[in-house]
Motif scaffolding. Structure first.
Motif, PDB file in Angstrom:
ATOM      1  N   LEU A  66      30.508 -15.097  58.942  1.00  0.00           N
ATOM      2  CA  LEU A  66      29.294 -14.276  58.856  1.00  0.00           C
ATOM      3  C   LEU A  66      28.049 -15.150  58.910  1.00  0.00           C
ATOM      4  O   LEU A  66      27.120 -14.893  59.673  1.00  0.00           O
ATOM      5  CB  LEU A  66      29.310 -13.453  57.564  1.00  0.00           C
ATOM      6  CG  LEU A  66      28.040 -12.679  57.235  1.00  0.00           C
ATOM      7  CD1 LEU A  66      27.871 -11.518  58.193  1.00  0.00           C
ATOM      8  CD2 LEU A  66      28.092 -12.184  55.806  1.00  0.00           C
ATOM      9  N   THR A  67      28.038 -16.210  58.119  1.00  0.00           N
ATOM     10  CA  THR A  67      26.888 -17.107  58.089  1.00  0.00           C
ATOM     11  C   THR A  67      26.708 -17.813  59.425  1.00  0.00           C
ATOM     12  O   THR A  67      25.584 -17.901  59.937  1.00  0.00           O
ATOM     13  CB  THR A  67      27.058 -18.138  56.955  1.00  0.00           C
ATOM     14  OG1 THR A  67      27.262 -17.436  55.726  1.00  0.00           O
ATOM     15  CG2 THR A  67      25.849 -19.020  56.829  1.00  0.00           C
ATOM     16  N   TYR A  88      19.182 -14.912  54.200  1.00  0.00           N
ATOM     17  CA  TYR A  88      19.780 -13.825  53.439  1.00  0.00           C
ATOM     18  C   TYR A  88      21.305 -13.915  53.448  1.00  0.00           C
ATOM     19  O   TYR A  88      21.952 -13.652  52.440  1.00  0.00           O
ATOM     20  CB  TYR A  88      19.324 -12.475  53.987  1.00  0.00           C
ATOM     21  CG  TYR A  88      19.673 -11.344  53.056  1.00  0.00           C
ATOM     22  CD1 TYR A  88      18.898 -11.104  51.936  1.00  0.00           C
ATOM     23  CD2 TYR A  88      20.788 -10.554  53.278  1.00  0.00           C
ATOM     24  CE1 TYR A  88      19.218 -10.079  51.065  1.00  0.00           C
ATOM     25  CE2 TYR A  88      21.115  -9.537  52.412  1.00  0.00           C
ATOM     26  CZ  TYR A  88      20.322  -9.308  51.310  1.00  0.00           C
ATOM     27  OH  TYR A  88      20.655  -8.302  50.442  1.00  0.00           O
ATOM     28  N   GLN A  89      21.872 -14.307  54.583  1.00  0.00           N
ATOM     29  CA  GLN A  89      23.322 -14.478  54.645  1.00  0.00           C
ATOM     30  C   GLN A  89      23.767 -15.654  53.777  1.00  0.00           C
ATOM     31  O   GLN A  89      24.847 -15.625  53.192  1.00  0.00           O
ATOM     32  CB  GLN A  89      23.795 -14.672  56.089  1.00  0.00           C
ATOM     33  CG  GLN A  89      23.495 -13.500  56.997  1.00  0.00           C
ATOM     34  CD  GLN A  89      23.985 -12.174  56.464  1.00  0.00           C
ATOM     35  OE1 GLN A  89      25.025 -12.098  55.850  1.00  0.00           O
ATOM     36  NE2 GLN A  89      23.223 -11.116  56.695  1.00  0.00           N
ATOM     37  N   ILE A 103      24.472 -14.509  50.254  1.00  0.00           N
ATOM     38  CA  ILE A 103      25.808 -13.961  50.041  1.00  0.00           C
ATOM     39  C   ILE A 103      26.814 -15.096  49.840  1.00  0.00           C
ATOM     40  O   ILE A 103      27.649 -15.055  48.931  1.00  0.00           O
ATOM     41  CB  ILE A 103      26.218 -13.059  51.225  1.00  0.00           C
ATOM     42  CG1 ILE A 103      25.290 -11.853  51.301  1.00  0.00           C
ATOM     43  CG2 ILE A 103      27.670 -12.625  51.106  1.00  0.00           C
ATOM     44  CD1 ILE A 103      25.451 -11.036  52.561  1.00  0.00           C
ATOM     45  N   LEU A 104      26.696 -16.135  50.652  1.00  0.00           N
ATOM     46  CA  LEU A 104      27.616 -17.263  50.558  1.00  0.00           C
ATOM     47  C   LEU A 104      27.440 -18.011  49.230  1.00  0.00           C
ATOM     48  O   LEU A 104      28.422 -18.351  48.573  1.00  0.00           O
ATOM     49  CB  LEU A 104      27.403 -18.204  51.741  1.00  0.00           C
ATOM     50  CG  LEU A 104      28.338 -19.399  51.843  1.00  0.00           C
ATOM     51  CD1 LEU A 104      29.771 -18.928  52.027  1.00  0.00           C
ATOM     52  CD2 LEU A 104      27.923 -20.288  53.002  1.00  0.00           C
ATOM     53  N   LEU A 141      33.247 -15.123  55.056  1.00  0.00           N
ATOM     54  CA  LEU A 141      31.899 -15.487  54.604  1.00  0.00           C
ATOM     55  C   LEU A 141      31.296 -16.574  55.490  1.00  0.00           C
ATOM     56  O   LEU A 141      30.119 -16.509  55.870  1.00  0.00           O
ATOM     57  CB  LEU A 141      31.932 -15.959  53.154  1.00  0.00           C
ATOM     58  CG  LEU A 141      32.089 -14.878  52.100  1.00  0.00           C
ATOM     59  CD1 LEU A 141      32.392 -15.511  50.745  1.00  0.00           C
ATOM     60  CD2 LEU A 141      30.835 -14.030  52.015  1.00  0.00           C
ATOM     61  N   VAL A 161      25.315 -15.370  62.181  1.00  0.00           N
ATOM     62  CA  VAL A 161      23.878 -15.116  62.084  1.00  0.00           C
ATOM     63  C   VAL A 161      23.092 -16.356  62.500  1.00  0.00           C
ATOM     64  O   VAL A 161      22.055 -16.253  63.164  1.00  0.00           O
ATOM     65  CB  VAL A 161      23.512 -14.664  60.651  1.00  0.00           C
ATOM     66  CG1 VAL A 161      22.025 -14.548  60.484  1.00  0.00           C
ATOM     67  CG2 VAL A 161      24.174 -13.336  60.344  1.00  0.00           C
ATOM     68  N   GLN A 165      16.944 -13.647  58.078  1.00  0.00           N
ATOM     69  CA  GLN A 165      18.312 -13.120  58.041  1.00  0.00           C
ATOM     70  C   GLN A 165      19.333 -14.229  57.786  1.00  0.00           C
ATOM     71  O   GLN A 165      20.305 -14.022  57.063  1.00  0.00           O
ATOM     72  CB  GLN A 165      18.658 -12.395  59.339  1.00  0.00           C
ATOM     73  CG  GLN A 165      18.090 -11.007  59.423  1.00  0.00           C
ATOM     74  CD  GLN A 165      18.612 -10.117  58.316  1.00  0.00           C
ATOM     75  OE1 GLN A 165      19.760 -10.180  57.921  1.00  0.00           O
ATOM     76  NE2 GLN A 165      17.740  -9.286  57.777  1.00  0.00           N
ATOM     77  N   VAL A 166      19.106 -15.409  58.361  1.00  0.00           N
ATOM     78  CA  VAL A 166      20.004 -16.532  58.106  1.00  0.00           C
ATOM     79  C   VAL A 166      19.969 -16.877  56.625  1.00  0.00           C
ATOM     80  O   VAL A 166      21.012 -17.071  55.987  1.00  0.00           O
ATOM     81  CB  VAL A 166      19.623 -17.748  58.971  1.00  0.00           C
ATOM     82  CG1 VAL A 166      20.408 -18.984  58.557  1.00  0.00           C
ATOM     83  CG2 VAL A 166      19.848 -17.445  60.435  1.00  0.00           C
TER      84      VAL A 166
END
Length: 122
Positions: free
Chosen positions: A97-98, A67-68, A71-72, A94, A101, A64-65
């Motif tokens: 969010l990162t 995956y975030q 996005i960044l 952004l 997580v 998940q980290v």
């Protein structure tokens, strides 16, 4: 790809010459714009393949980290290569969010380490 061709075909009044004209105008006649889009999409494809590889080798929280981060990095590539402007609020969200997580991942790792140490002490 086929869906996009279908939409362009439909917008051109279902005409093959109109489709051919649109493809020529937007692909062959403007290679600089095409390259500007191909580079980030190629890097995004590589990143997706690496994420699938990571999914097979990492636990869910670590994945998940990563995956975030996808996005960044997409936002960073959009800003640097395509010249897209993001507001400070969007950049901050952004990053938050990162970081959020990552914090969950770190706390989950320390909880599982504590549980393993507790089990070893028995």
């Amino acid at each position: 790809f086929c869906l996009c061709l279908g939409v362009v075909f439909y917008q051109g009044d279902c005409s093959i010459p109109a489709l051919r004209s649109e493809l020529y105008k937007h692909v062959w006649a403007s290679p600089h714009d095409l390259i500007k889009l191909c580079v980030p999409s190629f890097l995004y494809t590589i990143q997706n393949n690496l994420l699938y590889l990571a999914l097979t080798n990492l636990d869910a929280a670590s994945y998940q980290v990563l995956y975030q981060l996808k996005i960044l990095t997409t936002a960073i590539f959009s800003a640097t290569m395509l010249g897209r402007r993001f507001s400070a609020t969007k950049w901050a969200s952004l990053v938050i969010l990162t970081c959020g997580v990552a914090i969950v991942e770190i706390s989950g790792t320390s909880d599982s380490d504590a549980l393993e140490n507790k089990d070893q002490n028995r």
